[in-house]
Write a protein that holds these residues in place. Structure first.
Motif, PDB file in Angstrom:
ATOM      1  N   GLY A 180      -8.048   7.584  -5.176  1.00 46.61           N
ATOM      2  CA  GLY A 180      -8.385   8.952  -4.813  1.00 46.61           C
ATOM      3  C   GLY A 180      -7.901   9.296  -3.416  1.00 46.61           C
ATOM      4  N   ASP A 181      -8.444  10.405  -2.895  1.00 52.43           N
ATOM      5  CA  ASP A 181      -8.029  10.898  -1.580  1.00 52.43           C
ATOM      6  C   ASP A 181      -8.702  10.078  -0.494  1.00 52.43           C
ATOM      7  OD1 ASP A 181      -6.367  12.838  -2.538  1.00 52.43           O
ATOM      8  OD2 ASP A 181      -7.477  14.532  -1.698  1.00 52.43           O
ATOM      9  N   THR A 182      -7.989   9.111   0.046  1.00 51.43           N
ATOM     10  CA  THR A 182      -8.537   8.261   1.089  1.00 51.43           C
ATOM     11  C   THR A 182      -7.430   7.703   1.959  1.00 51.43           C
ATOM     12  OG1 THR A 182     -10.002   6.359   1.532  1.00 51.43           O
ATOM     13  CG2 THR A 182      -8.495   6.156  -0.333  1.00 51.43           C
ATOM     14  N   ILE A 183      -7.767   7.454   3.194  1.00 53.96           N
ATOM     15  CA  ILE A 183      -6.919   6.610   4.026  1.00 53.96           C
ATOM     16  C   ILE A 183      -7.294   5.161   3.724  1.00 53.96           C
ATOM     17  CG2 ILE A 183      -6.596   8.354   5.811  1.00 53.96           C
ATOM     18  CD1 ILE A 183      -8.785   6.922   7.458  1.00 53.96           C
ATOM     19  N   LEU A 184      -6.496   4.230   4.231  1.00 55.55           N
ATOM     20  CA  LEU A 184      -6.793   2.816   4.013  1.00 55.55           C
ATOM     21  C   LEU A 184      -7.846   2.369   5.023  1.00 55.55           C
ATOM     22  CD1 LEU A 184      -6.083   0.330   2.336  1.00 55.55           C
ATOM     23  CD2 LEU A 184      -4.374  -0.245   4.066  1.00 55.55           C
ATOM     24  N   THR A 185      -8.965   1.889   4.509  1.00 57.57           N
ATOM     25  CA  THR A 185     -10.065   1.419   5.351  1.00 57.57           C
ATOM     26  C   THR A 185     -10.433  -0.006   4.957  1.00 57.57           C
ATOM     27  OG1 THR A 185     -11.800   2.168   3.843  1.00 57.57           O
ATOM     28  CG2 THR A 185     -10.967   3.777   5.452  1.00 57.57           C
ATOM     29  N   ASP A 186     -11.262  -0.632   5.769  1.00 58.76           N
ATOM     30  CA  ASP A 186     -11.739  -1.974   5.432  1.00 58.76           C
ATOM     31  C   ASP A 186     -12.518  -1.966   4.124  1.00 58.76           C
ATOM     32  OD1 ASP A 186     -10.601  -2.985   7.736  1.00 58.76           O
ATOM     33  OD2 ASP A 186     -12.469  -2.981   8.891  1.00 58.76           O
ATOM     34  N   ASP A 187     -13.267  -0.890   3.874  1.00 57.37           N
ATOM     35  CA  ASP A 187     -14.034  -0.802   2.631  1.00 57.37           C
ATOM     36  C   ASP A 187     -13.113  -0.736   1.422  1.00 57.37           C
ATOM     37  OD1 ASP A 187     -16.473  -0.900   3.918  1.00 57.37           O
ATOM     38  OD2 ASP A 187     -16.738   1.277   3.958  1.00 57.37           O
ATOM     39  N   VAL A 188     -12.040   0.029   1.530  1.00 56.31           N
ATOM     40  CA  VAL A 188     -11.082   0.122   0.422  1.00 56.31           C
ATOM     41  C   VAL A 188     -10.442  -1.241   0.179  1.00 56.31           C
ATOM     42  CG1 VAL A 188      -8.891   1.131  -0.309  1.00 56.31           C
ATOM     43  CG2 VAL A 188     -10.643   2.590   0.739  1.00 56.31           C
ATOM     44  N   LEU A 189     -10.012  -1.904   1.244  1.00 59.48           N
ATOM     45  CA  LEU A 189      -9.390  -3.219   1.096  1.00 59.48           C
ATOM     46  C   LEU A 189     -10.352  -4.236   0.502  1.00 59.48           C
ATOM     47  CD1 LEU A 189      -7.310  -3.569   4.377  1.00 59.48           C
ATOM     48  CD2 LEU A 189      -6.412  -3.586   2.041  1.00 59.48           C
ATOM     49  N   LYS A 190     -11.621  -4.151   0.875  1.00 57.58           N
ATOM     50  CA  LYS A 190     -12.600  -5.103   0.353  1.00 57.58           C
ATOM     51  C   LYS A 190     -12.763  -4.955  -1.153  1.00 57.58           C
ATOM     52  CE  LYS A 190     -17.234  -6.976   1.125  1.00 57.58           C
ATOM     53  NZ  LYS A 190     -17.483  -7.210  -0.308  1.00 57.58           N
ATOM     54  N   VAL A 191     -12.804  -3.714  -1.647  1.00 59.62           N
ATOM     55  CA  VAL A 191     -12.909  -3.507  -3.091  1.00 59.62           C
ATOM     56  C   VAL A 191     -11.698  -4.090  -3.802  1.00 59.62           C
ATOM     57  CG1 VAL A 191     -12.971  -1.779  -4.924  1.00 59.62           C
ATOM     58  CG2 VAL A 191     -14.381  -1.475  -2.890  1.00 59.62           C
ATOM     59  N   VAL A 192     -10.517  -3.827  -3.262  1.00 65.22           N
ATOM     60  CA  VAL A 192      -9.293  -4.337  -3.875  1.00 65.22           C
ATOM     61  C   VAL A 192      -9.301  -5.864  -3.909  1.00 65.22           C
ATOM     62  CG1 VAL A 192      -6.792  -4.541  -3.542  1.00 65.22           C
ATOM     63  CG2 VAL A 192      -7.908  -2.307  -3.341  1.00 65.22           C
ATOM     64  N   GLN A 193      -9.694  -6.478  -2.819  1.00 63.60           N
ATOM     65  CA  GLN A 193      -9.676  -7.936  -2.752  1.00 63.60           C
ATOM     66  C   GLN A 193     -10.778  -8.562  -3.594  1.00 63.60           C
ATOM     67  OE1 GLN A 193      -9.759  -8.250   1.522  1.00 63.60           O
ATOM     68  NE2 GLN A 193      -7.539  -8.028   1.706  1.00 63.60           N
ATOM     69  N   ASP A 194     -11.930  -7.885  -3.687  1.00 63.92           N
ATOM     70  CA  ASP A 194     -13.029  -8.419  -4.488  1.00 63.92           C
ATOM     71  C   ASP A 194     -12.777  -8.255  -5.985  1.00 63.92           C
ATOM     72  OD1 ASP A 194     -14.355  -9.112  -2.191  1.00 63.92           O
ATOM     73  OD2 ASP A 194     -15.829  -7.487  -2.290  1.00 63.92           O
ATOM     74  N   GLN A 195     -12.231  -7.116  -6.382  1.00 65.92           N
ATOM     75  CA  GLN A 195     -12.098  -6.787  -7.805  1.00 65.92           C
ATOM     76  C   GLN A 195     -10.766  -7.233  -8.406  1.00 65.92           C
ATOM     77  OE1 GLN A 195     -14.662  -5.560  -9.571  1.00 65.92           O
ATOM     78  NE2 GLN A 195     -15.855  -5.685  -7.682  1.00 65.92           N
ATOM     79  N   GLN A 196      -9.751  -7.443  -7.579  1.00 74.09           N
ATOM     80  CA  GLN A 196      -8.442  -7.896  -8.055  1.00 74.09           C
ATOM     81  C   GLN A 196      -7.913  -7.038  -9.209  1.00 74.09           C
ATOM     82  OE1 GLN A 196      -6.628 -11.033  -6.843  1.00 74.09           O
ATOM     83  NE2 GLN A 196      -7.848 -10.212  -5.169  1.00 74.09           N
ATOM     84  N   PRO A 197      -7.837  -5.735  -9.045  1.00 81.44           N
ATOM     85  CA  PRO A 197      -7.324  -4.887 -10.127  1.00 81.44           C
ATOM     86  C   PRO A 197      -5.853  -5.177 -10.410  1.00 81.44           C
ATOM     87  CG  PRO A 197      -7.450  -3.652  -8.089  1.00 81.44           C
ATOM     88  CD  PRO A 197      -8.118  -4.964  -7.830  1.00 81.44           C
ATOM     89  N   GLU A 198      -5.479  -4.956 -11.643  1.00 85.82           N
ATOM     90  CA  GLU A 198      -4.083  -5.173 -12.030  1.00 85.82           C
ATOM     91  C   GLU A 198      -3.207  -3.965 -11.741  1.00 85.82           C
ATOM     92  OE1 GLU A 198      -3.973  -7.095 -16.076  1.00 85.82           O
ATOM     93  OE2 GLU A 198      -6.123  -7.000 -15.729  1.00 85.82           O
ATOM     94  N   VAL A 199      -3.821  -2.789 -11.691  1.00 86.33           N
ATOM     95  CA  VAL A 199      -3.106  -1.552 -11.384  1.00 86.33           C
ATOM     96  C   VAL A 199      -3.894  -0.801 -10.322  1.00 86.33           C
ATOM     97  CG1 VAL A 199      -2.129   0.594 -12.285  1.00 86.33           C
ATOM     98  CG2 VAL A 199      -2.300  -1.419 -13.770  1.00 86.33           C
TER      99      VAL A 199
END
Length: 256
Positions: free
Chosen positions: A152-171
């Protein structure tokens, strides 16, 4: 999974047997005011007929009520019988407009065989953040489908990176046009998009929300060149054109 970029953040997502329309901005070129004083928005026409965008949709997701994500045309033409998924605080708009089935994504929501999990977003920084208001992203999961993280509409933050690293989405779908207001970044730019891609090497990153609004600063050509310069592997970052399809099967994205 097949993703069709319509324009800006507007996507058609074919996922687990369902057709999902995300953040519909459906008006013609120049039907919205300018955001940066350069040109009325959107700066491009829809790449496909409006009826094709709407045909067969069985769920609409609206992340927030900015007009480049839900415009007057969308409010007029969307069927009131199609379920709508929104963030907390936006439901009154859809109730007033007469949508018959509306759901609020507080945390998790299961619809049919789809599981949505809300994720955080930060639509800017500093004093302008309050003006931009709340936004949301989501993770989408279903049996037999790749896990999708739509930021969605967001800048890159530590919270965004944490979700990506925790959830390991494929897309991962990013909004990567580097939109600016009052010299403040509202969306991810090329540098932030590449940082995210490098932090999530398991994922295919699909960058959208580009070349359709007058306050955006990063072009598709800019982002593709930045990816080449950064040495990303082929297919790790896809920057589709308006109207283009991206298919994801077995963790590999293929342009249709």
């Amino acid at each position: 999974m097949q993703l069709k970029l319509i324009r800006n953040a507007t996507l058609r997502l074919s996922y687990a047997g369902h057709e999902i329309l995300i953040d519909p901005m459906l008006g013609p070129k120049h039907s919205l005011p300018s955001f940066a004083g350069k040109e009325a928005n959107p700066t491009t026409d829809l790449p496909v007929p409006l009826l094709d965008v709407l045909q067969g949709v069985d769920l609409v997701v609206v992340s927030h009520l900015h007009p480049d994500h839900f415009d007057e045309t969308a409010q007029q033409v969307l069927s009131r019988d199609v379920p709508v998924l929104v963030q907390p605080g936006d439901e009154r708009t859809f109730q007033t407009a007469g949508f018959k089935e509306m759901h609020v994504l507080e945390d998790r929501f299961i619809w049919q065989n789809l599981r949505f999990t809300r994720t955080p977003g930060q639509h800017g920084s500093g004093p302008i953040l309050q003006r931009m208001g709340n936004v949301m992203g989501f993770i989408l999961e279903a049996p037999g489908e790749p896990t999708l993280h739509w930021l969605g509409d967001t800048i890159l933050t530590d919270d965004v990176l944490k979700v990506v690293q925790d959830q390991q989405p494929e897309v991962i779908v990013t909004h990567s046009a580097g939109a600016m207001i009052a010299d403040t970044l509202l969306l991810m730019d090329a540098e932030q998009t590449l940082h995210l891609a490098q932090a999530a090497p398991q994922a295919v990153v699909v960058a959208v929300h580009m070349e359709s609004l007058d306050h955006c600063t990063v072009s598709r050509m800019d982002l593709r060149q930045a990816a080449r310069d950064a040495g990303l592997r082929e297919g790790q970052l896809i920057v589709p054109e308006d109207g283009e399809d991206v298919q994801v099967e077995a963790k590999e994205a293929v342009r249709a």
